[in-house]
Write a protein that holds these residues in place. Structure first.
Motif, PDB file in Angstrom:
ATOM      1  N   PHE A  61     -25.261  -6.461   7.874  1.00 53.82           N
ATOM      2  CA  PHE A  61     -26.927  -6.000   8.588  1.00 53.82           C
ATOM      3  C   PHE A  61     -27.900  -5.026   8.449  1.00 53.82           C
ATOM      4  N   GLU A  62     -27.281  -4.200   7.303  1.00 48.19           N
ATOM      5  CA  GLU A  62     -28.306  -3.828   6.338  1.00 48.19           C
ATOM      6  C   GLU A  62     -29.444  -4.316   5.892  1.00 48.19           C
ATOM      7  N   LYS A  63     -28.644  -5.441   4.991  1.00 45.61           N
ATOM      8  CA  LYS A  63     -29.908  -5.886   4.579  1.00 45.61           C
ATOM      9  C   LYS A  63     -30.814  -7.099   5.337  1.00 45.61           C
ATOM     10  N   LYS A  64     -30.388  -7.018   5.792  1.00 44.26           N
ATOM     11  CA  LYS A  64     -31.300  -8.086   7.319  1.00 44.26           C
ATOM     12  C   LYS A  64     -32.115  -7.456   7.926  1.00 44.26           C
ATOM     13  N   SER A  65     -31.521  -6.176   8.636  1.00 42.20           N
ATOM     14  CA  SER A  65     -32.467  -5.397   8.885  1.00 42.20           C
ATOM     15  C   SER A  65     -33.339  -4.041   8.970  1.00 42.20           C
ATOM     16  N   GLY A  66     -32.626  -3.707   7.337  1.00 40.78           N
ATOM     17  CA  GLY A  66     -33.333  -2.232   6.613  1.00 40.78           C
ATOM     18  C   GLY A  66     -32.881  -1.145   7.703  1.00 40.78           C
ATOM     19  N   ILE A  67     -32.575  -1.250   8.516  1.00 36.87           N
ATOM     20  CA  ILE A  67     -31.333  -0.360   9.122  1.00 36.87           C
ATOM     21  C   ILE A  67     -30.058   0.036   8.238  1.00 36.87           C
ATOM     22  N   LYS A  68     -29.969   1.476   8.302  1.00 32.01           N
ATOM     23  CA  LYS A  68     -29.002   2.177   7.309  1.00 32.01           C
ATOM     24  C   LYS A  68     -27.687   2.270   8.785  1.00 32.01           C
ATOM     25  N   ILE A  69     -26.134   1.487   8.405  1.00 32.40           N
ATOM     26  CA  ILE A  69     -25.244   1.826   9.002  1.00 32.40           C
ATOM     27  C   ILE A  69     -24.103   3.299   8.205  1.00 32.40           C
ATOM     28  N   THR A  70     -24.218   4.221   8.740  1.00 33.69           N
ATOM     29  CA  THR A  70     -23.441   5.218   8.247  1.00 33.69           C
ATOM     30  C   THR A  70     -22.076   5.347   8.903  1.00 33.69           C
ATOM     31  N   THR A  71     -20.737   4.736   8.342  1.00 30.40           N
ATOM     32  CA  THR A  71     -19.319   4.275   8.591  1.00 30.40           C
ATOM     33  C   THR A  71     -18.360   5.503   8.187  1.00 30.40           C
ATOM     34  N   ASN A  72     -17.453   5.893   9.531  1.00 27.97           N
ATOM     35  CA  ASN A  72     -16.439   6.718   9.778  1.00 27.97           C
ATOM     36  C   ASN A  72     -15.556   6.455  10.144  1.00 27.97           C
ATOM     37  N   VAL A  73     -14.364   5.521   9.087  1.00 24.70           N
ATOM     38  CA  VAL A  73     -13.119   5.646   9.028  1.00 24.70           C
ATOM     39  C   VAL A  73     -12.168   6.404   9.506  1.00 24.70           C
ATOM     40  N   VAL A  74     -12.240   5.904  10.363  1.00 21.41           N
ATOM     41  CA  VAL A  74     -10.008   6.985  11.177  1.00 21.41           C
ATOM     42  C   VAL A  74      -9.196   6.090  10.793  1.00 21.41           C
ATOM     43  N   ALA A  75      -7.883   6.322  10.361  1.00 19.20           N
ATOM     44  CA  ALA A  75      -6.358   5.837  10.812  1.00 19.20           C
ATOM     45  C   ALA A  75      -5.682   5.611  11.538  1.00 19.20           C
ATOM     46  N   HIS A  76      -5.930   4.257  12.309  1.00 21.85           N
ATOM     47  CA  HIS A  76      -6.147   3.866  13.572  1.00 21.85           C
ATOM     48  C   HIS A  76      -5.361   4.184  14.270  1.00 21.85           C
ATOM     49  N   ASN A  77      -4.386   4.549  13.780  1.00 26.99           N
ATOM     50  CA  ASN A  77      -3.584   4.966  15.160  1.00 26.99           C
ATOM     51  C   ASN A  77      -4.254   6.732  16.226  1.00 26.99           C
ATOM     52  N   ASP A  78      -4.412   7.193  14.050  1.00 25.66           N
ATOM     53  CA  ASP A  78      -5.003   8.671  15.080  1.00 25.66           C
ATOM     54  C   ASP A  78      -6.825   8.374  15.542  1.00 25.66           C
ATOM     55  N   PHE A  79      -7.479   7.489  15.570  1.00 24.03           N
ATOM     56  CA  PHE A  79      -8.287   7.012  15.788  1.00 24.03           C
ATOM     57  C   PHE A  79      -8.543   6.553  17.926  1.00 24.03           C
ATOM     58  N   GLN A  80      -7.105   5.768  18.094  1.00 24.69           N
ATOM     59  CA  GLN A  80      -7.179   5.820  19.134  1.00 24.69           C
ATOM     60  C   GLN A  80      -5.589   6.778  20.081  1.00 24.69           C
ATOM     61  N   ASN A  81      -5.032   7.918  19.745  1.00 22.00           N
ATOM     62  CA  ASN A  81      -5.042   8.596  20.501  1.00 22.00           C
ATOM     63  C   ASN A  81      -5.765  10.160  20.443  1.00 22.00           C
ATOM     64  N   LYS A  82      -6.613   9.764  19.958  1.00 26.18           N
ATOM     65  CA  LYS A  82      -8.124  10.823  20.336  1.00 26.18           C
ATOM     66  C   LYS A  82      -8.940  10.517  20.487  1.00 26.18           C
ATOM     67  N   ILE A  83      -9.221   9.215  21.034  1.00 25.80           N
ATOM     68  CA  ILE A  83     -10.312   8.370  21.165  1.00 25.80           C
ATOM     69  C   ILE A  83     -10.614   9.509  22.434  1.00 25.80           C
ATOM     70  N   ASN A  84      -9.859  10.178  23.692  1.00 24.27           N
ATOM     71  CA  ASN A  84     -11.038  10.824  24.030  1.00 24.27           C
ATOM     72  C   ASN A  84     -11.318  11.936  24.017  1.00 24.27           C
ATOM     73  N   THR A  85     -11.204  13.335  23.417  1.00 25.45           N
ATOM     74  CA  THR A  85     -11.626  14.235  23.166  1.00 25.45           C
ATOM     75  C   THR A  85     -12.939  13.567  22.265  1.00 25.45           C
ATOM     76  N   TYR A  86     -12.600  12.075  21.233  1.00 28.43           N
ATOM     77  CA  TYR A  86     -13.529  12.068  20.234  1.00 28.43           C
ATOM     78  C   TYR A  86     -15.059  11.933  21.158  1.00 28.43           C
ATOM     79  N   LEU A  87     -15.237  11.057  22.004  1.00 24.53           N
ATOM     80  CA  LEU A  87     -15.841  10.361  23.311  1.00 24.53           C
ATOM     81  C   LEU A  87     -16.188  11.419  23.831  1.00 24.53           C
ATOM     82  N   GLN A  88     -15.961  12.842  24.162  1.00 24.05           N
ATOM     83  CA  GLN A  88     -16.406  13.773  24.607  1.00 24.05           C
ATOM     84  C   GLN A  88     -16.924  14.858  23.600  1.00 24.05           C
ATOM     85  N   GLY A  89     -16.132  15.213  22.277  1.00 25.21           N
ATOM     86  CA  GLY A  89     -16.728  15.945  21.802  1.00 25.21           C
ATOM     87  C   GLY A  89     -18.456  15.430  20.653  1.00 25.21           C
TER      88      GLY A  89
END
Length: 438
Positions: free
Chosen positions: A78-106
């Motif tokens: 996508f970056e090559k096609k669009s020229g847009i820079k995507i910064t990815t924040n990878v989080v452990a799968h279970n942590d991501f799911q467990n803490k989605i509520n506070t993530y979205l409100q933070g």
């Protein structure tokens, strides 16, 4: 089940909140859960903020090696096609799911990986997601009506770009079955007979892992649909049906016949542990989502994996299939970033989904026109299982209220796995309280 792997706020089922706290958390006007750190803290810092028209941030719970690499391929393309820079924040799968509520409100990222169905609608209803009707105007023609319905909020607005889905069923090694002379069961009685033969051959008949809580939901879902039908299952997850009735008790009574054949160490095992057991031919079959095959980087093993649907029991034969849909959403903040919308639109094209599938072939692309020419025989069988189903369920922790799935169902299922007991009256009492608070 990724996956499924697949459960929101799971930590609470292990640490334990009382019902008053749960009602306060999930009731009207819910506030962020106290005492749970922001999701972005898992990476050692807060999520980077968007800084211009040509940048966007992407929060990903796809932390296992294969899907992580697949999403990197997508962002790179996508970056090559669009020229847009995507910064990815990878989080452990279970942590991501467990803490989605506070993530979205933070301080959430602009775009993030999540799921279709109720687990999307719930957060949309809380005003934590940005609608993407304008994105759907561009790429909506790439998706079926069923996918559109699964991507729609209760307010009628669009929120999800589906990337792939994956059926749940029994996976096994063909060479082992050929060696032992096993044949695919089509009825529950045949499944039990096969499991008995496998046990006699010194195998763990049904590989099973439930350390993380959510995998057992797949067995419950299939038993419920096969015994009581798809509509009853969906009504139960919506609490339009009571848990305190014979139909539900019958599900657990039927499951008891499988307990002696499931891995006795399941409560201490992750699904990845069980995937290895299947690969090592220590177990005969494994009920899980097709993301299971991500674990098999050895081509000899990957080519030896086959699949069959959950056998019929009482009603609807094998018409219903569990095939959760994963994709991308925008946080409320991300809805103001056109670059993030452009990224979602790219993921909603056959081109974007082909890039993902070129790295992760364990799932089935959702966009019409995606390349199927490189499908393995297993991929084709999985795709046919989805397309041929009359009913598609998401997964219990996606179809039900998050608090019901994670704070009530997980401990109930783990207790059942441990000693074969379940209190359906207690399940109903908790469900009545939790759903009434919505």
């Amino acid at each position: 089940m990724t996956m499924h792997e697949d459960a929101l706020l799971r930590a609470s089922s292990q640490g334990g909140w009382d019902r008053r706290t749960l009602l306060k958390t999930f009731g009207a006007g819910a506030v962020a859960m106290a005492g749970i750190p922001l999701l972005t803290a898992c990476t050692g810092g807060s999520a980077p903020a968007s800084s211009g028209a040509n940048t966007a941030t992407f929060g990903s719970g796809s932390s296992d090696e294969v899907p992580k690499a697949a999403y990197k391929a997508v962002t790179d393309a996508f970056e090559k096609k669009s020229g847009i820079k995507i910064t990815t924040n990878v989080v452990a799968h279970n942590d991501f799911q467990n803490k989605i509520n506070t993530y979205l409100q933070g301080s959430p990222d602009d775009a993030f990986t999540w799921f279709a169905g109720y687990r999307m609608q719930y957060y949309a209803g809380k005003g934590l997601l940005a609608p993407i009707d304008d994105v759907w105007e561009k790429v909506g023609g790439n998706f079926s009506d069923a996918l559109k319905k699964a991507s729609t909020g209760a307010d009628g607005k669009m929120y999800l770009i589906p990337n792939y889905n994956y059926p749940w069923g029994f996976f096994y090694r063909k060479s082992l079955w050929t060696e032992k002379g096993y044949t695919v069961p089509t009825t529950f009685d045949e499944l039990k007979t096969l499991a008995t033969k496998m046990k006699g051959d010194g195998l763990i008949p049904i590989e099973f892992a439930d350390k993380d809580g959510w995998p057992a939901m797949g067995t419950f879902d299939y038993l419920n649909m096969r015994l009581n039908g798809y509509q009853f299952h969906m009504d139960l997850t919506a609490h339009k049906e009571s848990w305190d009735q014979k139909k539900v008790s019958d599900v657990f009574d039927t499951w008891k016949a499988l307990l002696p054949f499931q891995n006795p160490n399941s409560l201490g095992m992750t699904w990845q542990d069980s995937a290895k057991s299947l690969a090592d031919k220590k177990s005969g079959m494994y009920l899980l989502g097709s993301f299971l095959t991500q674990q098999y980087t050895d081509k000899a093993i990957a080519d030896d994996i086959d699949f069959f649907p959950f056998p019929e029991i009482a009603v609807e034969g094998r018409d219903s299939i569990e095939a959760p849909i994963d994709g991308l959403l925008l946080s409320k903040k991300g809805g103001q970033n056109q670059a993030a919308k452009d990224f979602l639109a790219y993921v909603g094209t056959p081109e974007g989904q082909d890039v993902y599938a070129s790295v992760d072939s364990s799932n089935i692309a959702t966009a019409k026109g995606a390349d199927t020419s490189k499908f393995t025989p297993l991929n084709k069988k999985l795709a046919d299982a989805i397309s041929g189903a009359k009913n598609i369920s998401q997964f219990f922790d996606r179809d039900a209220l998050p608090a019901m799935a994670n704070n009530v169902m997980i401990p109930a299922l783990q207790t059942f796995i441990k000693d074969g007991t379940v209190d359906v009256k207690n399940l109903e009492a908790q469900a009545k309280s939790l759903y009434a608070a919505q």
